[in-house]
Design an enzyme around this catalytic site. Structure first.
Site, short mmCIF file in Angstrom:
data_model
loop_
_atom_site.label_atom_id
_atom_site.label_comp_id
_atom_site.label_asym_id
_atom_site.label_seq_id
_atom_site.Cartn_x
_atom_site.Cartn_y
_atom_site.Cartn_z
N HIS A 1 3.67 3.07 -4.11
CA HIS A 1 2.72 3.50 -5.13
C HIS A 1 3.11 2.96 -6.51
O HIS A 1 2.29 2.42 -7.24
CB HIS A 1 2.66 5.02 -5.17
CG HIS A 1 1.61 5.57 -6.10
ND1 HIS A 1 1.69 5.43 -7.47
CD2 HIS A 1 0.47 6.25 -5.85
CE1 HIS A 1 0.65 6.02 -8.03
NE2 HIS A 1 -0.10 6.51 -7.08
N GLU A 2 4.37 3.10 -6.87
CA GLU A 2 4.78 2.90 -8.25
C GLU A 2 5.14 1.47 -8.60
O GLU A 2 5.06 1.09 -9.77
CB GLU A 2 5.97 3.81 -8.57
CG GLU A 2 6.29 3.93 -10.04
CD GLU A 2 5.10 4.39 -10.86
OE1 GLU A 2 5.01 3.97 -12.02
OE2 GLU A 2 4.27 5.15 -10.35
N LEU A 3 5.51 0.65 -7.63
CA LEU A 3 5.92 -0.71 -7.96
C LEU A 3 4.74 -1.63 -8.27
O LEU A 3 4.92 -2.73 -8.79
CB LEU A 3 6.73 -1.32 -6.82
CG LEU A 3 8.09 -0.67 -6.55
CD1 LEU A 3 8.92 -1.55 -5.62
CD2 LEU A 3 8.85 -0.41 -7.83
N GLY B 1 5.31 4.49 -19.57
CA GLY B 1 6.13 5.10 -18.54
C GLY B 1 5.61 4.83 -17.14
O GLY B 1 4.42 4.62 -16.95
N GLY C 1 5.75 6.96 -14.63
CA GLY C 1 5.23 8.14 -13.98
C GLY C 1 6.18 8.81 -13.01
O GLY C 1 5.78 9.71 -12.28
N GLY D 1 9.73 9.39 -14.08
CA GLY D 1 10.94 9.83 -14.77
C GLY D 1 11.25 11.30 -14.59
O GLY D 1 12.35 11.68 -14.17
#
Length: 266
Positions: free
Chosen positions: A58-60, A228, A230, A232
């Site tokens: 999801h985040e990469l 950011g 999302g 952290g």
């Protein structure tokens, strides 16, 4: 024996909730309870692996897209060095994110993998705040640190570092130009408390419990212009939870106050 066999078959077929919940006090009961313990362990490891894959997949996407864009600008850029520096920054961000995800996921799946040691929290927090000071000053902010001396805590130093650093950097991200960020260390009865307060817009009361969810974004007035990824605060919460602690969020009017609470070993 047949019930135990059926439970094993269901678990092997993918029903990870299958347990015997045996209560009899004989050899078969011992065997059944050993199976339940093994099943719990396997389920924890599989869930941790799935969570890691979901987080990464999801985040990469966003930093990879920014990296691809930055590299595409290099050949035609009037300032190739600046373009390469931007690309390098995205590479570093990716490496940091992956390292954090791997470390906290490993600790969740295998608590024995934690590297436990005695941590002098006053020195630990002083060094961490100093490492964040450049970023704060670049945004025109001031980091104020208040310590209670000689507090020693036993845990995984690196996991705690990732948790506290993410909380401080979150505060820096949402602090107005010229504002302060207050960092405080204290012991309250049987808990170590690390407080980080910014003087930004705060968070709507209905959103306070949601800011620790992976990829959650608060309404526009708090997220505008923030880069950011999302994860952290979600990583911070997970790192603290591994130590049986918790993170609490509250509005300080103005700003947001985040408290990391860690139990002091008896």
């Amino acid at each position: 024996i047949q019930y135990l066999r059926d439970t094993v078959v269901r678990f092997g077929a993918g029903d990870l909730s299958s347990r015997t919940y045996a209560k009899q006090k004989d050899e078969l009961g011992d065997l059944a309870r050993s199976f339940d313990e093994m099943a719990d362990r396997i389920t924890t490891l599989l869930n941790a692996e799935r969570r890691l894959l979901q987080d990464i997949s999801h985040e990469l996407r966003s930093p990879l897209a920014r990296l691809r864009f930055a590299l595409a600008l290099v050949p035609n850029s009037a300032n190739p060095e600046a373009a390469l520096a931007r690309a390098n920054k995205e590479v570093e961000r990716l490496a940091t994110l992956i390292g954090e995800l791997l470390q906290v996921t490993r600790a969740e799946g295998d608590p024995q993998s934690r590297n436990l040691s005695a941590v002098g929290l006053d020195t630990f927090l002083s060094d961490l705040v100093e490492s964040c000071r450049i970023e704060a000053e670049a945004r025109g902010c001031r980091l104020n640190l208040r310590l209670e001396d000689r507090l020693v805590w036993s845990g995984d130093r690196e996991l705690l570092h990732r948790a506290v650093e993410n909380v401080i950097r979150n505060a820096i991200s949402y602090s107005p130009q010229g504002a302060s960020i207050d960092v405080e260390l204290a012991q309250i009865r049987t808990e170590i408390v690390i407080r980080v307060r910014d003087y930004g817009p705060g968070v709507p009361e209905t959103e306070l419990d949601k800011i620790f969810r992976p990829f959650y974004r608060v309404e526009e007035h708090r997220t505008r212009n923030q880069g950011g990824v999302g994860l952290g605060l979600a990583i911070a919460q997970r790192a603290v939870a591994v130590h049986h602690g918790e993170i609490r969020a509250s509005n300080a009017s103005p700003g947001l106050l985040l408290e990391i609470r860690l139990p002091v070993p008896a």
